[in-house]
Design a protein around this motif. Structure first.
Motif: not given
Lengths: 346, 272
Positions: A54, A75, A83, A87, A89, A91, A104, A152, B165-166, B168-177, B179, B183-184
C-alpha cells in the motif's frame, strides 16, 4: 529459511522531510511471528503497509520467497492484511466478505463454501455466514477480518494493531486465539503494535522501532532482560533510568552512588523496579519515599533522590514503608548505557 | 394500585403539529380538493359540486400529453447526461489531487450564487447565436447547469465517506483498481448517489424558468404549460389538475427513495 526479506528499505513521504522508515532491514523465517513494536510515529505501520504493497519504498528491496516484490501491486502479493479498523465491507454479509477474494481467484462455488465454513469454524464463528457485518460485536468483526485474510492462505499475514479498538479483556483473549491459530497454521506473521504486553506475549521475535530505525531485534525475554539501548530499556516494561557521571569506577547522582566498573564520563544507569532493594535508613539516606502503592501481591514505592529524580522500586512488604521516610537503595541487577549503547551489565 | 402517573400533555408538540399541518398539509388539501371540484363558490366552505369535469377537459388536450412526454424525456435525458459528466468528476474531486481543485469545486456553487434569472438571460443570449433557442437540446443544456451542484457536491461527499481501508482490503484480497471501484466504492457510495440522481431528476422535472426562457414556445414542459394555463384562463381547476398530475412523478420518486435510501445515507450525502 527466510520467507520475507526486507533489505535497506527507506520511505520518505512526499513533502521530502519526513523519513518514516530509515534504512530498515529484517529477515523473517518461515512460520515466525515477528512483532514491530514502537511508539506512534516510529514507522512500524508504514513498514507493514510497504510489505502489503500500500506504500512504495523510496529505496531498498522487499523479497518474499526469493521473489522481488518491491514494485508488485497489493492485489498480486501473497500477503494478507488485517486492518486496525477491521475494514469489513458493510454492504456484504460475513460469507460474502470471506468469499470475495476466492471468487476473484475463480475458485469453484462448492469449494468456496467449504473453505469459508472451515475458516469461520477456525476463528470460532461457525454458522455466522449469513450475518450482516453491522450485527457483529467488535471482537466478532475482528475475527471476520482475520478469517477474510486466512481463507486465502497467504504466505505472510500482516496484522496492523488489530486489537487496538477492543477492550482490555477481549484484547487478551483474542491475542491468545490469534497466537494459537498462527501456530496451528504455521503462518509467517508480521504484527504491528504499540503495546508491549501484546509483543511480549505473542512474538517469537520483537523489533523495537524508533524514528523509522531499528533499536533492537531479539526474542521477547532478551529484549526485556537485556535491552540494548536506553530507549528500549525505557519502552519495554518499567525501568528506572538515572542519568549521572562515573568517576574512578563509581557512578554517582545526587547523593546516590554505586560501583560501576567503566571509564570516566557520563552514564545512564538502568535498574528495573523489581531489581531494586530498599532499606529504611534514618542516617545516610539516599532518597526519600514519596508514595507507596499496595497492589495486593506486591507494592510499589515511588521515591525521590536528593535532587528530586524519581525512582520506582517494587517491594514485597509495602507496609514497611511510609511517605517521607529515608531509604537506601541496593540494586541487584544493573545495566549502564553511554552514547546509546550498553557499556556494562551485571 | 392506582396509577398516579399521568401522561403529560405536550403542548409544544401539539402547537408544532398544528402549525405544520396548516403550513404544509392545508394548501395540499385545498389544491387536491379544487382538482376534483366542478363548482365551488364563495362563501361555501366545501365545494357545491364534486366531479371530474376538468380532468376530462385537461386530459383531452393534446398539448398536455405532449408536455408530459417532453417533461419525462427531458428529466431523464438531463439526469442521465448529468450523471455521466458529474459522477466521474465527483470521484476525481473526492480522490485525486490536481491544480485548481478547490477553486473548480467551489465554482459549481457560482451558478447558484447569483439571481438565477439574470444568468439565464445571459445564457439565452448566447444560445440565440447558437440557434439553440426553442430546441430540445437547448433546454437540456440549460437544465444541466441546474443539476451540477447536486450531482457534484453530494457524490463528492459520498465518495469521500467511503473508508479507504475498505478499498485497500479489497486490493489486498486480489481485486484490481477497477474491480475495487465496482464492488466496493460504488456500492458503499450508492445510496447517497441515488439520492443525488433522484434530486436532480425531480429538480429538472419541475424546473420552469430555464425551460420557459429557452424552450418556449416550441418545447413546453408540464410546469411551463401549467403557468400558461393559469395566465391565459384564470380557472383554478386547470392549475389544480395539472398540480396533481405534477405530483405523480415526485411521489413515485419519493416512494423509490424510501426503498433505496435510508435516512443515514441521506445525511451522509449532505456531510452529516
Amino acid at each position: 529459511m527466510s520467507v520475507l526479506k526486507i533489505k535497506d528499505v527507506s520511505k520518505i513521504f512526499a513533502n521530502g522531510t519526513v523519513r518514516a522508515v530509515d534504512n530498515f532491514s529484517l529477515d523473517v523465517a518461515d512460520g515466525e511471528l515477528v512483532c514491530l513494536l514502537g511508539p506512534s510515529g516510529s514507522g512500524k505501520s508504514t513498514l507493514l503497509r510497504m510489505v502489503g504493497g500500500f506504500e512504495r519504498p523510496t529505496s531498498g528491496l522487499m523479497i518474499i520467497n526469493g521473489e522481488d516484490i518491491t514494485h508488485v501491486p497489493p492485489e498480486k502479493r501473497p500477503t494478507g492484511m488485517v486492518f486496525q479498523s477491521h475494514a469489513l465491507w458493510t454492504h456484504m454479509n460475513v460469507f460474502k466478505n470471506l468469499a470475495f477474494g476466492l471468487k476473484l481467484r475463480k475458485v469453484a462455488p462448492d469449494e468456496i463454501k467449504r473453505r469459508v465454513e472451515g475458516v469461520l469454524d477456525l476463528v470460532g464463528l461457525g454458522g455466522y455466514g449469513t450475518r450482516h457485518v453491522a450485527q457483529l460485536s467488535g471482537g466478532q468483526q475482528q475475527r471476520v477480518a482475520l478469517a477474510r485474510s486466512l481463507v486465502l492462505e497467504p504466505k505472510i499475514l500482516l496484522l496492523d494493531e488489530p486489537f487496538a479498538s477492543l477492550d482490555q479483556h477481549l484484547r487478551e483473549r483474542l491475542r491468545e486465539e490469534v497466537r494459537d491459530i498462527q501456530q496451528r497454521l504455521k503462518i509467517t506473521t508480521l504484527f504491528v503494535t504499540h503495546g508491549q504486553d501484546e509483543a511480549l506475549s505473542m512474538a517469537d521475535r520483537i523489533v523495537v522501532m524508533r524514528d523509522g530505525k531499528t533499536e533492537q531485534i531479539d526474542r521477547p525475554d532478551i529484549v526485556y532482560r537485556e535491552p540494548q539501548t536506553p530507549f528500549v530499556a525505557g519502552f519495554i516494561g518499567t525501568m528506572n533510568l538515572i542519568e549521572g557521571t562515573v568517576s574512578n569506577g563509581i557512578f554517582s547522582k545526587a547523593g546516590y552512588s554505586t560501583p560501576l566498573p567503566v571509564s570516566d564520563g557520563p552514564a545512564i544507569l538502568a535498574v528495573r523496579p523489581e531489581a531494586l532493594d530498599l532499606t529504611v535508613a534514618n542516617d545516610n539516606a539516599q532518597g526519600k519515599v514519596h508514595r507507596v502503592t499496595d497492589y495486593g501481591t506486591h507494592g510499589l514505592v515511588d521515591l525521590e533522590l536528593l535532587d528530586s529524580t524519581r525512582v520506582k522500586a517494587m517491594v514485597s512488604h509495602p507496609d514497611l514503608f511510609r511517605a517521607g521516610q529515608g531509604v537506601r537503595l541496593a540494586p541487584k541487577a544493573i545495566a549502564a548505557y553511554r552514547d546509546n549503547a550498553v557499556i556494562h551489565r551485571a | 394500585m392506582a396509577t398516579l402517573v399521568h401522561r403529560k400533555t405536550d403542548w409544544t408538540g401539539i402547537v408544532l403539529a398544528v402549525v405544520l399541518t396548516l403550513v404544509i398539509v392545508f394548501p395540499l388539501i385545498v389544491v387536491g380538493t379544487w382538482a376534483f371540484t366542478n363548482v365551488w363558490r364563495y362563501p361555501s366552505v366545501i365545494p357545491q359540486e364534486f366531479g371530474l369535469r376538468f380532468w376530462y377537459q385537461t386530459l383531452a388536450r393534446a398539448d398536455v400529453w405532449t408536455s408530459i412526454t417532453t417533461s419525462l424525456t427531458l428529466a431523464t435525458t438531463v439526469t442521465g447526461i448529468s450523471a455521466l459528466i458529474c459522477l466521474p468528476a465527483a470521484y476525481a474531486f473526492a480522490r485525486m489531487d490536481f491544480p485548481g481543485r478547490d477553486i473548480l469545486f467551489f465554482s459549481f456553487l457560482a451558478g447558484h450564487a447569483f439571481p438565477k434569472f439574470g444568468l439565464l438571460v445571459a445564457i439565452a443570449g448566447i444560445f440565440l447565436q447558437l440557434n439553440l433557442i426553442g430546441t430540445f437540446w437547448g433546454v437540456v443544456l440549460i437544465q444541466l447547469v441546474g443539476t451540477l451542484l447536486f450531482m457534484i457536491w453530494i457524490p463528492v461527499a459520498a465518495f469521500q465517506s467511503v473508508d479507504r481501508r475498505m478499498e485497500e482490503a479489497a486490493r489486498d484480497v486480489g481485486a484490481g483498481p477497477f474491480r475495487v471501484f465496482w464492488s466496493i466504492t460504488l456500492p458503499q457510495a450508492g445510496p447517497t448517489i441515488a439520492a443525488a440522481v433522484l434530486l436532480s431528476f425531480v429538480g429538472t422535472f419541475y424546473e420552469t424558468e430555464g425551460a420557459w426562457l429557452i424552450g418556449a414556445p416550441q418545447v413546453r414542459t408540464l410546469p411551463v404549460l401549467m403557468i400558461s394555463f393559469i395566465n391565459n384562463q384564470p380557472v383554478i381547476q386547470y392549475g389544480a389538475v395539472l398540480s396533481v398530475l405534477l405530483w405523480v412523478p415526485s411521489f413515485i420518486a419519493l416512494m423509490f427513495a424510501r426503498r433505496v435510501v435510508n435516512s443515514g445515507s441521506f445525511a451522509r450525502g449532505f456531510g452529516g
